[in-house]
Scaffold this active site. Structure first.
Site, short mmCIF file in Angstrom:
data_model
loop_
_atom_site.label_atom_id
_atom_site.label_comp_id
_atom_site.label_asym_id
_atom_site.label_seq_id
_atom_site.Cartn_x
_atom_site.Cartn_y
_atom_site.Cartn_z
N SER A 179 69.40 -91.21 -53.73
CA SER A 179 69.98 -92.28 -54.53
C SER A 179 69.47 -92.20 -55.98
O SER A 179 69.54 -91.15 -56.61
CB SER A 179 69.67 -93.63 -53.88
OG SER A 179 70.41 -94.66 -54.48
N ASP A 391 80.04 -92.15 -48.41
CA ASP A 391 79.32 -92.95 -49.41
C ASP A 391 80.17 -93.12 -50.66
O ASP A 391 80.60 -92.14 -51.26
CB ASP A 391 78.00 -92.25 -49.77
CG ASP A 391 77.30 -92.90 -50.95
OD1 ASP A 391 77.46 -94.11 -51.15
OD2 ASP A 391 76.58 -92.18 -51.67
N HIS A 447 75.43 -93.68 -47.78
CA HIS A 447 74.40 -93.60 -48.80
C HIS A 447 73.05 -93.61 -48.08
O HIS A 447 72.80 -94.46 -47.25
CB HIS A 447 74.51 -94.79 -49.76
CG HIS A 447 73.81 -94.59 -51.05
ND1 HIS A 447 74.17 -93.58 -51.92
CD2 HIS A 447 72.79 -95.25 -51.63
CE1 HIS A 447 73.38 -93.65 -52.99
NE2 HIS A 447 72.54 -94.64 -52.83
#
Length: 470
Positions: A179, A391, A447
């Protein structure tokens, strides 16, 4: 004589660096886990910054296979401001919450059979300051936090940690994360490379880096959400073509005077506002407070956990299940005084543990780290970039776009990779002498892909660390 003088001052410099708050402790038992831990867990603080005013908290877990030979991974959870404990217990660490046997204020753990500690030693670091159990001794330590400083503090932390743990200096070193850490990891890796070149102590055996669904280039990452939505049939082909034409492919910071673009973006927003952006196939949860969204600027913090709501729940509602209910137990467990005492958290240093602290005064001062990737490739470091293909926070479409912009030579073109005879994703490997660069998707992953596909991600990292094809 001059040589002896230099050696003396180098030794003095090393001693100064080692004068850290080494409150490292071996933890043999944890509240919520029955019996002795079947792996080595160490927690502690290391001071960085002026007079060590910033105290960074870490969890170190030794490899369950061969600590002396297996790689050493430094893991940075994203955010910015998400605790390393989140990466440890929800993604790649050896513990996970046992939801079936947990109730109320008594979370229980079970062992994660797909922990990356099966093949590697891992340092989980709470960074930047204000994240997890990391804290500053005075208000100045919290006043200026940005990408550059976060990476610098992390680099200093790692130098000090390795000097305090010299038995791991020879292990292959990889900087890893996911991330928002997609920005921080390449900067830290570059600092290590430059430090090695000028002879900084200790010399680090850096071999490469690993990133999952990484924030890399603000424009490419966030602009990719609209084409991703079209590819996943979340918006119609007609709306996509109109938006692309009227916005000229620019969906971030769109011109407010461009009425046709704004009109299209409003329609796009209407189609996407109820979608769980972290994993588009899973339900959106009431335990999330939607951050005010703008059609003119989409950032990485689309959803903020309402932790007060979390803590008010006696237990997760039974129906409908939402993944974010899993996070309830991390708040209960990490804020327990007995837990903090067991982990040797310094009393009074934090007001409340938050899984992802969005109250940080944080400045995103690095817009793109693509040039850092170019630097590291030229220096010969290996790279693995993986994306959960469901994601929409950092879509694989944007990741592919910035990789393409580097004009790397394709060694093995797009092909499936398998786990238990089933397609686990698709991969492409690039070869740029003297390094290798691998991109892969994780089929069905969201994610933070290991949270959704732990078995596949363990197979992925095991093969890659062993220099095997995925």
């Amino acid at each position: 004589m001059l040589s002896d003088f230099r050696m003396f001052w180098r030794a003095v410099a090393l001693l100064v660096l080692l004068d850290v708050a080494l409150s490292a402790s071996i933890i043999e038992e944890l509240p919520g886990f029955h019996g002795h831990l079947p792996f080595k867990l160490e927690t502690g603080y290391i001071g960085v910054g002026d007079l060590d005013e910033v105290q960074l908290f870490y969890y170190f877990i030794a490899s369950e296979r061969s600590p002396k030979q297996d790689p050493l991974l430094l893991w940075l959870t994203g955010g910015p401001g998400c605790s390393a404990f989140s990466g440890l217990v929800y993604e790649i660490g050896p513990l996970s919450f046992n939801y079936a046997n947990s109730s109320g204020n008594k979370p229980q753990f079970s062992l994660n059979p797909y922990s990356w500690t099966k093949v590697a030693n891992i340092i989980f670091l709470d960074q930047p300051v204000g994240t997890g159990f990391s804290y500053a001794k005075n208000w100045k330590g919290y006043s200026v936090i940005n990408d550059t400083l976060s990476a610098s503090d992390t680099y200093i932390f790692l130098r000090k940690w390795l000097m305090a743990h010299p038995e791991f200096l020879a292990n292959p070193l990889y900087i890893t994360g996911d991330s928002y850490s997609g920005k921080i990891v390449p900067i830290v890796a570059k600092k290590i490379s430059e430090g090695n070149e000028v002879g900084s102590e200790p010399m680090m055996n850096l071999k490469g880096y690993v990133l999952g669904n990484p924030g890399t280039d603000v424009n490419k990452d966030y602009n990719a959400r609209v084409p991703f939505a079209q590819l996943k049939t979340l918006i119609s082909d007609e709306l996509y073509k109109s938006t692309e034409r009227n916005c000229k492919g620019k969906y971030v910071d769109a011109d407010p005077n461009n009425t046709l673009c704004i009109k299209d973006l409003l329609q796009v927003y209407g189609c996407l506002e109820k979608v769980n952006t972290a994993q588009i196939l899973e339900p959106q949860c009431s335990t999330l407070s939607p951050k005010p969204k703008s059609t003119l600027k989409w950032d990485s913090s689309i959803l903020i956990e309402d932790y007060e709501y979390f803590l008010s729940l006696p237990q997760p509602p039974p129906e409908p299940w939402c993944r974010n209910y899993n996070y309830l137990y991390s708040y209960i467990w990490a804020n327990n005084k007995l837990v903090q005492k067991t982990l040797h958290v310094r009393e009074g240093t934090i007001e409340k543990w938050i899984r992802c602290n969005k109250s940080l005064v944080y400045t995103e001062d690095v817009i793109s780290v693509v040039d850092y990737h170019r630097y590291l490739i030229k220096k010969g470091y290996r790279a693995l970039i993986y994306s959960g293909d469901q994601d929409m926070v950092i879509p694989y479409v944007g990741t592919q776009a910035w990789i393409k912009s580097m004009n790397l030579t394709i060694q093995y073109d797009w092909q499936p990779w398998f786990v238990d005879g089933q397609i686990a994703g698709y991969t492409r490997q690039y070869y740029e002498i003297p390094s290798s660069f691998t991109f892969t998707t994780v089929k069905g992953g969201g994610h933070t892909a290991p949270e959704y596909k732990p078995k596949e991600c363990l197979a992925m990292i095991s093969r890659w660390l062993a220099y095997f094809p995925l």
